[in-house]
Motif scaffolding. Sequence first.
Motif, short mmCIF file in Angstrom:
data_model
loop_
_atom_site.label_atom_id
_atom_site.label_comp_id
_atom_site.label_asym_id
_atom_site.label_seq_id
_atom_site.Cartn_x
_atom_site.Cartn_y
_atom_site.Cartn_z
N LYS A 39 -10.34 13.28 1.89
CA LYS A 39 -10.65 14.26 1.01
C LYS A 39 -9.66 15.37 0.92
N LEU A 40 -8.59 15.34 2.03
CA LEU A 40 -7.43 16.04 2.15
C LEU A 40 -6.28 15.79 1.23
N THR A 41 -6.48 15.88 -0.10
CA THR A 41 -5.49 15.52 -1.01
C THR A 41 -4.34 16.22 -1.12
N ARG A 42 -4.18 17.44 -0.49
CA ARG A 42 -3.13 18.02 -0.45
C ARG A 42 -2.08 17.90 0.70
N LEU A 43 -2.67 17.27 1.70
CA LEU A 43 -2.07 16.94 2.87
C LEU A 43 -0.71 16.26 2.81
N LYS A 44 0.18 16.60 3.54
CA LYS A 44 1.76 16.19 3.37
C LYS A 44 2.36 15.39 4.69
N ARG A 45 1.46 15.94 5.82
CA ARG A 45 2.07 15.61 6.96
C ARG A 45 0.89 15.24 7.90
N LEU A 46 0.85 13.86 8.55
CA LEU A 46 -0.54 13.72 9.36
C LEU A 46 0.13 12.84 10.48
N LEU A 47 -0.50 13.49 11.60
CA LEU A 47 -0.13 12.83 12.94
C LEU A 47 -1.40 12.48 13.70
N VAL A 48 -1.46 11.07 13.97
CA VAL A 48 -2.74 10.38 14.48
C VAL A 48 -2.05 9.54 15.71
N ASN A 49 -1.05 9.76 16.02
CA ASN A 49 -0.26 9.04 17.10
C ASN A 49 -1.09 9.32 18.63
N ASP A 50 -0.96 8.30 19.53
CA ASP A 50 -1.57 8.09 20.77
C ASP A 50 -3.17 8.36 20.65
N ASN A 51 -3.70 7.30 19.94
CA ASN A 51 -5.22 7.28 19.76
C ASN A 51 -5.64 5.96 20.20
N GLN A 97 -5.76 7.60 0.46
CA GLN A 97 -6.11 8.44 -0.48
C GLN A 97 -5.36 9.59 -0.39
N LEU A 98 -4.79 9.71 0.52
CA LEU A 98 -3.74 11.20 0.66
C LEU A 98 -2.42 10.98 -0.08
N GLU A 99 -2.33 10.87 -1.50
CA GLU A 99 -1.41 10.51 -2.17
C GLU A 99 -0.25 11.49 -2.21
N ALA A 100 -0.32 12.68 -1.59
CA ALA A 100 0.68 13.80 -1.39
C ALA A 100 1.46 13.54 0.01
N LEU A 101 0.92 12.60 0.72
CA LEU A 101 1.39 12.35 2.19
C LEU A 101 2.99 11.99 2.07
N GLU A 102 3.76 12.64 2.90
CA GLU A 102 5.29 12.46 2.97
C GLU A 102 5.57 11.97 4.30
N GLU A 103 4.85 12.37 5.42
CA GLU A 103 5.10 12.01 6.78
C GLU A 103 3.72 11.45 7.38
N LEU A 104 3.82 10.34 7.91
CA LEU A 104 2.73 9.68 8.50
C LEU A 104 3.04 8.96 9.97
N LEU A 145 1.20 4.93 -1.34
CA LEU A 145 1.71 6.26 -0.71
C LEU A 145 3.30 6.26 -1.30
N LYS A 146 3.25 6.79 -2.36
CA LYS A 146 4.49 6.88 -3.22
C LYS A 146 5.53 7.84 -2.77
N HIS A 147 5.02 8.98 -2.10
CA HIS A 147 5.87 10.11 -1.45
C HIS A 147 6.08 10.08 -0.22
N LEU A 148 5.76 9.09 0.44
CA LEU A 148 6.16 8.98 1.64
C LEU A 148 7.61 8.89 2.24
N THR A 149 7.91 9.78 3.01
CA THR A 149 9.45 9.59 3.28
C THR A 149 9.79 9.14 4.79
N TYR A 150 8.64 9.59 5.79
CA TYR A 150 8.72 9.27 7.02
C TYR A 150 7.51 8.29 7.57
N LEU A 151 7.66 7.12 8.02
CA LEU A 151 6.66 6.19 8.66
C LEU A 151 6.85 6.06 10.02
N GLY A 152 6.07 6.31 11.11
CA GLY A 152 6.21 6.02 12.32
C GLY A 152 5.05 5.04 12.67
N LEU A 153 5.50 3.69 13.11
CA LEU A 153 4.56 2.68 13.58
C LEU A 153 4.60 2.17 14.98
#
Length: 258
Positions: free
Chosen positions: A34-46, A57-64, A81-89
Amino acid sequence: MNVEEIIDECRRKQHESLNMSHRGLVVLPARLSKLTRLKRLLVNDNHLLLPPEEVLQLEALEELVLDGNHLTMLPTAMGSLKHLTYLGLSHNPLSVLPEALGELRELKELWAVGCSLQLMPSSVGKLSKLQKLGLNNNSIMTLPPELGNLQSLQWLNLADNKLQDVPDSFNNLRSLVFISLDENGFEHVPPALTEMAGLRVLLMKFNSITSLDDDLILGFSQLIKLDLRQNPLTDRPRHWKGLDFILLGTIKGTIDNT
């Protein structure tokens, strides 16, 4: 404050950044989508196990940032995720990356360190804006020739893989300044590396290189550092006088058992 409350607050205040790292998550909460305005999401180390479909669904996301989880697969529709500029895997046991990765046309940085990768999808060659690519500490044996299409690539780390050569198309990487090929299986310096106009630093420590032809050295005149230490090639020819940018021999503090 629990994860659900954090997400609700983020939605209420319309935050553009959310940090859910180090929270012991096994799956992502459904309400995250539901966080459609989110641009930066950190879920590392889980402890994420399943492909995080919720992020699609986070179409505005730029950093994941998904580093340090237990993911074996990524969502097949990552390209949405068309706006993604940074992807950490990094540090996920992925083994493979989806072809859909090539649809992330705005991506500037891709980090997939320690992911047990054996190859890269050819679609990576579509990432025309990619500037930094970290693929060290994997099991990659060959690289797709499409990698040579990355005209914006400036920094590339392929250390600690199983490479013995690079594609001839590497000579098209005109923007590349730094490349590490340390700890691979190279027995020679690939000629394609001499034709990269922007290259300044080439690291090839801990390989099996026994010689370096003079004609290749001419192609490296623009380098400021060519590190060939910890290779069988240890003796510096007399006519290499003045070529101080070429480093040979052992690294101080390293035991040489050869």
